[in-house]
Design a protein around this motif. Structure first.
Motif, PDB file in Angstrom:
ATOM      1  N   MET A  54       5.504  15.396  13.769  1.00  0.00           N
ATOM      2  CA  MET A  54       6.245  14.337  13.092  1.00  0.00           C
ATOM      3  C   MET A  54       5.330  13.722  12.032  1.00  0.00           C
ATOM      4  O   MET A  54       4.181  13.374  12.326  1.00  0.00           O
ATOM      5  CB  MET A  54       6.687  13.265  14.088  1.00  0.00           C
ATOM      6  CG  MET A  54       7.531  12.151  13.479  1.00  0.00           C
ATOM      7  SD  MET A  54       7.980  10.893  14.727  1.00  0.00           S
ATOM      8  CE  MET A  54       8.989  11.870  15.840  1.00  0.00           C
ATOM      9  N   THR A  55       5.819  13.611  10.795  1.00  0.00           N
ATOM     10  CA  THR A  55       5.024  13.035   9.720  1.00  0.00           C
ATOM     11  C   THR A  55       5.800  11.918   9.042  1.00  0.00           C
ATOM     12  O   THR A  55       7.034  11.946   8.978  1.00  0.00           O
ATOM     13  CB  THR A  55       4.632  14.097   8.675  1.00  0.00           C
ATOM     14  OG1 THR A  55       5.816  14.635   8.076  1.00  0.00           O
ATOM     15  CG2 THR A  55       3.824  15.213   9.309  1.00  0.00           C
ATOM     16  N   LEU A  56       5.050  10.952   8.529  1.00  0.00           N
ATOM     17  CA  LEU A  56       5.641   9.797   7.862  1.00  0.00           C
ATOM     18  C   LEU A  56       4.839   9.500   6.602  1.00  0.00           C
ATOM     19  O   LEU A  56       3.606   9.423   6.656  1.00  0.00           O
ATOM     20  CB  LEU A  56       5.623   8.588   8.806  1.00  0.00           C
ATOM     21  CG  LEU A  56       6.439   7.355   8.403  1.00  0.00           C
ATOM     22  CD1 LEU A  56       7.927   7.674   8.454  1.00  0.00           C
ATOM     23  CD2 LEU A  56       6.112   6.187   9.330  1.00  0.00           C
ATOM     24  N   THR A  57       5.526   9.336   5.467  1.00  0.00           N
ATOM     25  CA  THR A  57       4.865   9.020   4.201  1.00  0.00           C
ATOM     26  C   THR A  57       5.711   8.012   3.429  1.00  0.00           C
ATOM     27  O   THR A  57       6.921   7.928   3.634  1.00  0.00           O
ATOM     28  CB  THR A  57       4.688  10.282   3.330  1.00  0.00           C
ATOM     29  OG1 THR A  57       5.974  10.853   3.047  1.00  0.00           O
ATOM     30  CG2 THR A  57       3.822  11.326   4.025  1.00  0.00           C
ATOM     31  N   GLY A  58       5.050   7.253   2.527  1.00  0.00           N
ATOM     32  CA  GLY A  58       5.811   6.361   1.669  1.00  0.00           C
ATOM     33  C   GLY A  58       5.116   5.036   1.414  1.00  0.00           C
ATOM     34  O   GLY A  58       4.131   4.684   2.076  1.00  0.00           O
ATOM     35  N   PRO A  59       5.633   4.255   0.453  1.00  0.00           N
ATOM     36  CA  PRO A  59       5.068   2.942   0.123  1.00  0.00           C
ATOM     37  C   PRO A  59       5.532   1.884   1.130  1.00  0.00           C
ATOM     38  O   PRO A  59       6.592   2.008   1.742  1.00  0.00           O
ATOM     39  CB  PRO A  59       5.639   2.661  -1.268  1.00  0.00           C
ATOM     40  CG  PRO A  59       6.951   3.381  -1.278  1.00  0.00           C
ATOM     41  CD  PRO A  59       6.750   4.626  -0.440  1.00  0.00           C
ATOM     42  N   PHE A  60       4.740   0.836   1.265  1.00  0.00           N
ATOM     43  CA  PHE A  60       5.083  -0.225   2.208  1.00  0.00           C
ATOM     44  C   PHE A  60       4.477  -1.536   1.742  1.00  0.00           C
ATOM     45  O   PHE A  60       3.617  -1.581   0.853  1.00  0.00           O
ATOM     46  CB  PHE A  60       4.562   0.109   3.613  1.00  0.00           C
ATOM     47  CG  PHE A  60       3.067   0.183   3.690  1.00  0.00           C
ATOM     48  CD1 PHE A  60       2.295  -0.945   3.973  1.00  0.00           C
ATOM     49  CD2 PHE A  60       2.396   1.381   3.466  1.00  0.00           C
ATOM     50  CE1 PHE A  60       0.915  -0.878   4.037  1.00  0.00           C
ATOM     51  CE2 PHE A  60       1.009   1.457   3.514  1.00  0.00           C
ATOM     52  CZ  PHE A  60       0.278   0.326   3.798  1.00  0.00           C
ATOM     53  N   GLY A  79       0.812  -1.210   0.000  1.00  0.00           N
ATOM     54  CA  GLY A  79       0.000   0.000   0.000  1.00  0.00           C
ATOM     55  C   GLY A  79       0.842   1.255   0.000  1.00  0.00           C
ATOM     56  O   GLY A  79       2.067   1.224  -0.142  1.00  0.00           O
ATOM     57  N   GLU A  80       0.153   2.377   0.178  1.00  0.00           N
ATOM     58  CA  GLU A  80       0.786   3.690   0.178  1.00  0.00           C
ATOM     59  C   GLU A  80       0.322   4.459   1.400  1.00  0.00           C
ATOM     60  O   GLU A  80      -0.882   4.661   1.607  1.00  0.00           O
ATOM     61  CB  GLU A  80       0.417   4.467  -1.081  1.00  0.00           C
ATOM     62  CG  GLU A  80       1.029   5.855  -1.175  1.00  0.00           C
ATOM     63  CD  GLU A  80       2.512   5.831  -1.520  1.00  0.00           C
ATOM     64  OE1 GLU A  80       3.211   6.827  -1.232  1.00  0.00           O
ATOM     65  OE2 GLU A  80       2.966   4.808  -2.100  1.00  0.00           O
ATOM     66  N   LEU A  81       1.274   4.839   2.238  1.00  0.00           N
ATOM     67  CA  LEU A  81       0.979   5.694   3.380  1.00  0.00           C
ATOM     68  C   LEU A  81       1.118   7.140   2.912  1.00  0.00           C
ATOM     69  O   LEU A  81       2.229   7.649   2.764  1.00  0.00           O
ATOM     70  CB  LEU A  81       1.944   5.402   4.529  1.00  0.00           C
ATOM     71  CG  LEU A  81       1.736   6.196   5.814  1.00  0.00           C
ATOM     72  CD1 LEU A  81       0.373   5.912   6.422  1.00  0.00           C
ATOM     73  CD2 LEU A  81       2.848   5.889   6.819  1.00  0.00           C
ATOM     74  N   ARG A  82      -0.012   7.782   2.673  1.00  0.00           N
ATOM     75  CA  ARG A  82       0.029   9.154   2.167  1.00  0.00           C
ATOM     76  C   ARG A  82       0.358  10.150   3.268  1.00  0.00           C
ATOM     77  O   ARG A  82       0.981  11.182   3.013  1.00  0.00           O
ATOM     78  CB  ARG A  82      -1.301   9.501   1.500  1.00  0.00           C
ATOM     79  CG  ARG A  82      -1.477   8.860   0.139  1.00  0.00           C
ATOM     80  CD  ARG A  82      -2.714   9.383  -0.554  1.00  0.00           C
ATOM     81  NE  ARG A  82      -3.924   8.925   0.122  1.00  0.00           N
ATOM     82  CZ  ARG A  82      -4.518   7.764  -0.128  1.00  0.00           C
ATOM     83  NH1 ARG A  82      -4.012   6.939  -1.033  1.00  0.00           N
ATOM     84  NH2 ARG A  82      -5.600   7.404   0.511  1.00  0.00           N
ATOM     85  N   ASN A  83      -0.070   9.820   4.487  1.00  0.00           N
ATOM     86  CA  ASN A  83       0.240  10.737   5.588  1.00  0.00           C
ATOM     87  C   ASN A  83      -0.022  10.044   6.920  1.00  0.00           C
ATOM     88  O   ASN A  83      -1.052   9.401   7.100  1.00  0.00           O
ATOM     89  CB  ASN A  83      -0.622  12.001   5.514  1.00  0.00           C
ATOM     90  CG  ASN A  83      -0.318  12.954   6.662  1.00  0.00           C
ATOM     91  OD1 ASN A  83       0.784  13.455   6.788  1.00  0.00           O
ATOM     92  ND2 ASN A  83      -1.319  13.204   7.505  1.00  0.00           N
ATOM     93  N   LEU A  84       0.934  10.146   7.815  1.00  0.00           N
ATOM     94  CA  LEU A  84       0.759   9.737   9.213  1.00  0.00           C
ATOM     95  C   LEU A  84       1.433  10.808  10.041  1.00  0.00           C
ATOM     96  O   LEU A  84       2.651  11.005   9.948  1.00  0.00           O
ATOM     97  CB  LEU A  84       1.390   8.374   9.476  1.00  0.00           C
ATOM     98  CG  LEU A  84       1.290   7.850  10.919  1.00  0.00           C
ATOM     99  CD1 LEU A  84      -0.163   7.658  11.316  1.00  0.00           C
ATOM    100  CD2 LEU A  84       2.069   6.557  11.082  1.00  0.00           C
TER     101      LEU A  84
END
Length: 335
Positions: A250-256, A235-240
């Protein structure tokens, strides 16, 4: 002639009466059929599995159907869930759900606390809330999208094997899921959250957070038609994002992806704002690690070229997390 006319009128009257009674009977049968479909749909939202083909079952105690003739309502005094394959059991308070006769695919429901969840590994969760409301939109017998809002959440978890305990409170929490073709879109937010861990210093303030994610090919997770779970998915984490106030974001984005054993892999972009504030909070929480925290803070400052905000690559390879692929952070257990 007059008698013949009265006889014909009487036949028409009885015929009309019979049609009306038949229509009422058919409508009533349809209402009860829709009520039982409502039961299946609501239980599927709580226990997203097919009762006949899976080891996960859900039951409504003291079930009652209300609202006839214009609304369809399902009421239960208690809801219980049993997942025999994973050794998990759960119970909840009163359930109230309803749908309009003219729009049966749109269902709203409320669930009362307390909630109790236990598993075979010694985990026990007890939770209460002031209000939990949810809405479902069904399509072709499944759930197309759902939204859930929880106010005043208080949850406590204990782990008998490790003698660990933690608690979570949150003023307001929302979760939204929807089918997007073959994919599943999810979004959540919470505010006024506080986490307390046994034997840890309680220095973290109330914080808020948001998340936005897509799981490829996992639309069926919303109603249990996909029985494979997250293992083997991507999947794709567009925003955490997590916001602790004072600019500490603190933000985290990216494919996983998750492999077949449940280990996470991914290439994420981690952004941290107000490094000095994070350093102070970390040293207050873990005074024994003060020197290590200062060293990490200096390294991040160097990567930020003197700025108070930094963006780094967070690489996870089958559960092993590193910064930029060479600074080890630790292991992430499988799902």
């Amino acid at each position: 002639m007059a008698a013949s006319s009265r006889s014909a009128s009487g036949k028409k009257f009885w015929l009309l009466g019979g049609i009306i009674l038949l229509a009422i009977a058919l409508y009533t049968a349809g209402w009860f059929y829709a009520a039982h479909q409502l039961e299946k749909t609501v239980l599927k939202a709580i226990t997203p599995k097919d009762k006949e083909t899976a080891a996960v079952t859900g039951q409504c105690q003291d079930i009652d159907f209300r609202g006839y003739p214009f609304r369809i309502g399902l009421f239960c005094s208690k809801v219980t869930v049993d997942d025999r394959s994973h050794g998990i059991s759960a119970s909840f308070g009163e359930l109230r759900s309803a749908a309009q006769v003219y729009q049966p695919q749109h269902i709203v429901w409320e669930l009362d606390s307390p909630a109790e969840i236990r598993d075979a590994e010694g985990m026990a969760v007890n939770a209460e809330w002031k209000n939990m409301q949810s809405s479902l939109v069904t399509k072709s017998g499944g759930i197309e999208r759902s939204s859930t809002v929880v106010d005043g959440l208080q949850a406590n978890a204990t782990f008998s094997r490790t003698d660990q305990a933690m608690s979570l409170t949150a003023d307001h929490t929302e979760a939204h899921l929807r089918q997007n073709g073959p994919d599943l879109d999810g979004a959540f937010s919470f505010s006024g959250a506080v986490i307390t861990i046994k034997d840890w210093p309680n220095v973290l303030p109330k914080f808020s957070g948001t998340g936005d994610v897509t799981l490829a090919g996992k639309a069926g997770l919303i109603d249990g038609s996909d029985g494979k779970g997250l293992r083997g998915s991507s999947g794709e984490l567009r925003n955490l994002a997590a916001d602790l106030g004072d600019g500490r974001i603190m933000t985290l984005t990216g494919p996983f992806s998750f492999n077949d054993q449940g280990y996470l892999s991914g290439k994420f972009k981690l952004k941290i704002s107000e490094l000095d504030q994070w350093r102070k909070s970390a040293k207050a929480a873990f005074p024994d690690l003060g020197k290590s925290i200062d060293s990490v803070s200096k390294l991040l400052k160097a990567m930020a070229i003197g700025s108070n905000s930094v963006s780094v690559d967070l690489v996870v390879d089958q559960g092993q997390a590193t910064v930029s692929g060479f600074i080890p952070l630790g292991s992430i257990p499988p799902i």
